[in-house]
Design an enzyme around this catalytic site. Structure first.
Site, PDB file in Angstrom:
ATOM      1  N   LYS A   1      28.125  39.796  32.262  1.00 29.93           N
ATOM      2  CA  LYS A   1      27.608  38.777  33.180  1.00 29.93           C
ATOM      3  C   LYS A   1      26.236  39.199  33.677  1.00 29.93           C
ATOM      4  CE  LYS A   1      31.783  36.861  35.305  1.00 29.93           C
ATOM      5  NZ  LYS A   1      32.498  36.703  36.591  1.00 29.93           N
TER       6      LYS A   1
ATOM      7  N   ARG B   1      48.231  31.721  54.925  1.00 30.23           N
ATOM      8  CA  ARG B   1      48.786  30.474  55.459  1.00 30.23           C
ATOM      9  C   ARG B   1      50.067  30.136  54.701  1.00 30.23           C
ATOM     10  NH1 ARG B   1      47.451  27.933  50.687  1.00 30.23           N
ATOM     11  NH2 ARG B   1      45.357  28.399  49.928  1.00 30.23           N
TER      12      ARG B   1
END
Lengths: 165, 454, 454, 165
Positions: free
Chosen positions: C158, C293
């Site tokens: 990358k 959550r």
């Protein structure tokens, strides 16, 4: 589906219903629906909606199935509702309805023929048991609503009969 | 969908909804055989078709085998599911259908006959090596000690020709037996013109525990654990749970093995229940009867083991694999079912009918509602009072009791009196929370509550 | 009921319904903070009170911390449950509430910060000894073989200053690496003005497996098994299941142990999910992120283990015992959730809104529906497209797939396009039935189906 | 679909129904639906209960929140109905409404006072942040619907304003 009522029709209907004795009324014609209630009890039930949907015509709902209450609602004058449409002779049991005592024989009765309450109008076969069906009321058979050898359910109208003839 | 097999549902209410759901699950087409009162019911709307079989009273519709059979023929049914009650254990409908080549979702008619009568069921149990209640006739009321020892205490002396509870005496030890047997004989002569007596073991504090079986019709059985149905009022079950709490491994094995033996002896086909009396004061376990049908309380077993018993019934009746797993004796969850009846628990459980004006069910994990009722539904006066079954599942019994308590608190049914207050009371009662109460528990406890309120 | 603690529900749709149900279960009073569009919604009717916090678009209502906090103050809330999405992982609301002495149903704000950023989350994972993805910067593009071996193949080169997928090359062996690294550096200089490169391990056929945790806030964890969420389209989960199928005991243990270690390091409070990438071509397991959550797919875990995670969240936030059991690593049931979205799977999953004219859900054992929609509901255009979650439980995965297939077939939703046809297709696909497909599976399979139809 | 009634038609109908004996009434023609109730009990249907319950009086619903639908949409003749009923100034945010810049100070405006669109009529405090609220339209404030220091929700009417005065 009936023709849509005009706005004037709606106003007339409400005026008419207002003079009536109905505690509550519900009228639906196509997109037009009117519900009126003189008491709080009014319109409780989803059910009512269900019924209106299921039964194509006009229905003024009084909380329970109302069959005959229906007719004159929209009309202005409209005379003699139930009898005009003709009484029916209903199947007293589930089974296969025969209009003849045996295949090839002549029918018990033909439309136009006068019957008494105890006149046999057909046979209902239920699991190989033959049950004679009587008219149940006097009058003139106007039409058969079931074809010979058709299955019928309990309460299904077999024939129409004019009891005032 | 055109060649989907038709399942005729020969019942009403929540079990009709349940059978329709199972039919849909297996890709079949449900047709409802309904009385006039039920022809527009929620179950009727859920079915693909409704056939009106008769008038509203059950004895003019749901209880008429030939009317149901006629509906099955008219529906082109591949199978008929009778639910519970009504004709579900009557060989008559089963045989009418056999003649028409329509499958019966239930055991063979000979099985229905074999277990339908107390006497023959008892004999089947004895043949299968299943423990039955001890009982013996007295030849001579003055020589009873040996007989009493043979049966065990407490026991009942019953006048063979008595009835309706008359001529019955409870005896707790041999001395009482020796004293009371001759008296009872004399009184029986006076009262019934015949002094013949019978001794029977008495279980005043026994539990009702039953085993869910599923037979392949060839003698092989799936056993889906046990249920406790001891919260009863006058032999009507109010609350059921799976598994039965506090059973020893040995007792549980005896119950399951006995049930398996019965399935084998009967070559039992489909879902069935073997009911037992499980004593809390002795180690005794007594066979009561076989219920040759799906039962009201089957959901607790389904939820506990994660199976669909009604779908399995349908599959077996259609000649297909019922797709049931082999499971262990104890399920990985605890499940409680509360029967919500249209009865007023504060007025001697008097049934009532009428419009349901408001209806709110609790939601959330582990909550299942089996019902036909909905807002606006007019609960009819013609049939039994079961409105809905509230089924709650949790990871263990304590959690299930807590979840059931919360669920009951969060039900709203307006328009009718229901048994919900009774459920709230029982679920909060320390005896129920402890688990393992006998069938004799509810009656006096509920009476005492009533008195404490007035 | 007057002193029932108030739970402010700061969300909408199915999760609002879910939180309301959990609040009722624990005896609390749910109050909904709603946008104008939702003020008459089914969730609004289910709550004890509705407070309109803002206009219909989420960025004028559900995404405004101070408006939600204001509603919490006005409601007299004891706790605020943010659901998922919206403000659920924002420290801002959490901190506003802390100032007001109102409990936040979720982890501490510092936890939200620690795991909210990829870089810091990676560091937390490394600190906890949890395996993270291998990656290294290249100093000299001509000396790369050792680096490549260190990371393993296949890998990605990358450009550090690249972005949006540009400047990325897939390399499958050392020869390719030696050849491509200098080229990539040269191109990066040309394209981005900087030749800095980064090597990263590439997993082209990895699964998405996540672990459900629940922390007591003191470092102790409950671990509620794992979920497979690999049926994804563009990183959107479509189908989730519990347990993840075909995991070796060793891998499962690594996942669970890693998750437990993270809970301990973070002193995590309440429900959370640790997401992993589980490779199907190597033994690698890589930490992805912590979702701080309750998640959309929590019901599969609840149904598999028989627990109520949302009720547990509320209880913990109120300072009470969350009433959770200790469970084994593998649940006693298999559960599948299908997300029914208002999207047209045959038109590139385009969302649609409008009136739901007819709605029929399947019934029966093991079926759970989490939804806000009902007949006549106008599905609004403002929010995400999740209409309902269809959750199906059975005794094993095969039975669960069969049950899910039947359940999907028996859903009727008229008025909107939904993802139901996609579910029917996936559930019938041999790859899915076999289990363990990677996240890259769905895209091309669904494309291929589309092409086969035209 | 029947022809849509004009606004005048609707007003006429309401007048007529008002003179009638009905406790409650519901009329729907195409998109136009009218529901009236002389008591709060009104209509039982879930939806309606919500709306009617919340807003006691007359409600002409055009399928969605009706505010603007009320205006002359259908109307043929019909003179400015909305204004006659009084416009409202609605809370643009949730919070606590204050009529005064600080405790003890005089109110920003009093009923009877004329305001311009940019006149501040109060403050809404949300989590300690003070937001001045302007009238949004010119006219005469006829009444405040919220007491000083009361919490208000988004969209809640704060005051009535006569924009034709």
């Amino acid at each position: 589906m009936a023709e849509q009522p005009s706005w004037q029709d709606v106003l007339d209907l409400i005026a008419q219903l207002n003079e009536s004795d109905y505690e509550s009324a519900s009228v639906q014609v196509g997109d037009v629906s009117i519900r009126l209630s003189k008491s709080d009890a009014g319109f409780d039930m989803p059910e009512a909606a269900g019924r209106v949907g299921a039964q194509p015509r006009i229905e003024t709902g009084f909380d329970t199935p109302m069959a005959s209450a229906t007719q004159p609602t929209t009309g202005a004058a409209a005379a003699a509702p139930a009898a005009a449409l003709g009484d029916t002779i209903d199947a007293p049991m589930i089974g296969v309805f025969y209009r003849r005592p045996s295949p090839g024989a002549a029918p018990f009765v033909e439309p136009g023929q006068r019957v008494e309450a105890d006149t046999t109008i057909g046979i209902i076969e239920i699991m190989k048991l033959m049950n004679p069906i009587v008219a149940g009321k006097a009058g003139v058979i106007t039409d058969f609503l079931v074809t010979d050898a058709d299955p019928v359910e309990f309460g299904q109208p077999l024939a129409t009969i004019n009891t005032s003839a | 969908m055109t060649d989907a097999p038709v399942i005729l549902v020969a019942n009403r209410g929540e079990i009709a909804m349940r059978i329709i759901a199972a039919a849909r699950r297996i890709g079949a087409s449900p047709v409802l055989a309904a009385s006039v009162a039920d022809k527009d019911s929620p179950a009727a709307r859920a079915a693909d078709r409704v056939i009106v079989i008769g008038a509203s009273p059950a004895n003019q519709s749901y209880l008429k085998p030939e009317q149901v059979a006629q509906a099955a023929v008219m529906a082109g049914a591949a199978a008929v599911h009778p639910g519970y009650g009504f004709l579900s254990e009557q060989p008559a409908l089963c045989e009418l259908l056999e003649e028409e080549g329509i499958a019966w979702v239930g055991p063979r008619p000979e099985t229905l006959r074999a277990v339908g009568d107390k006497g023959s069921a008892r004999q089947v149990a004895i043949d299968a090596g299943v423990p039955v209640g001890a009982g013996v006739e007295i030849d001579d009321p003055t020589i009873v000690v040996a007989l009493g020892d043979q049966i065990g205490y407490p026991l009942l002396i019953k006048a063979i020709h008595g009835g309706g509870g008359r001529g019955i005496r409870l005896v707790t030890n041999p001395e009482e037996l020796v004293e009371l047997a001759p008296q009872a004989a004399a009184e029986a002569v006076a009262a019934f013109g015949n002094g013949a007596l019978y001794l029977e073991r008495y279980y005043g504090r026994a539990r009702h525990v039953e085993v869910q079986v599923f037979g392949d019709g060839e003698g092989n059985a799936w056993i889906f654990g046990d249920r406790d149905c001891s919260v009863q009022r006058r032999h009507q079950k109010l609350i059921e749970e799976c598994p039965a709490p506090g059973l020893s491994e040995k007792r549980r094995q005896l119950l399951h093995d006995s049930s398996r033996a019965l399935v084998k002896v009967l070559r039992y086909r489909g879902a069935g229940t073997v009911e037992f009396l499980v004593d809390t004061e002795s180690e005794d376990v007594i066979f009561l009867e076989v219920n040759a049908r799906i039962q009201v309380e089957h959901p607790v077993t389904e939820e506990a083991f994660g199976v669909d018993l009604v779908a399995a019934q349908l599959l077996l009746a259609l000649g297909r694999d019922p797709q049931l797993p082999d499971v262990g004796p104890v399920p990985p969850a605890a499940v409680i079912e509360m029967r919500i009846n249209a009865e007023d628990p504060n007025a001697d459980f008097q049934p009532n009918s009428g419009d349901i004006t408001r209806l709110v069910w609790p939601k959330g994990p582990g909550i299942r509602i089996d019902t036909q009722i909905e807002e606006g539904y007019r609960f009819p006066p013609f049939y039994d009072s079961l409105m809905a079954k509230l089924i709650v599942r949790a990871h263990n019994r304590d959690a299930a009791v807590a979840a059931a308590t919360a669920a009951v608190r969060n039900v709203t049914i307006d328009g009718l009196k229901t048994t919900l207050p009774m459920h709230a009371y029982v679920l909060a009662h320390p005896d129920f929370i402890a688990g393992g109460i006998p069938t004799s528990w509810f009656g006096p406890v509920w009476e005492a509550r009533k008195e404490s309120l007035t």
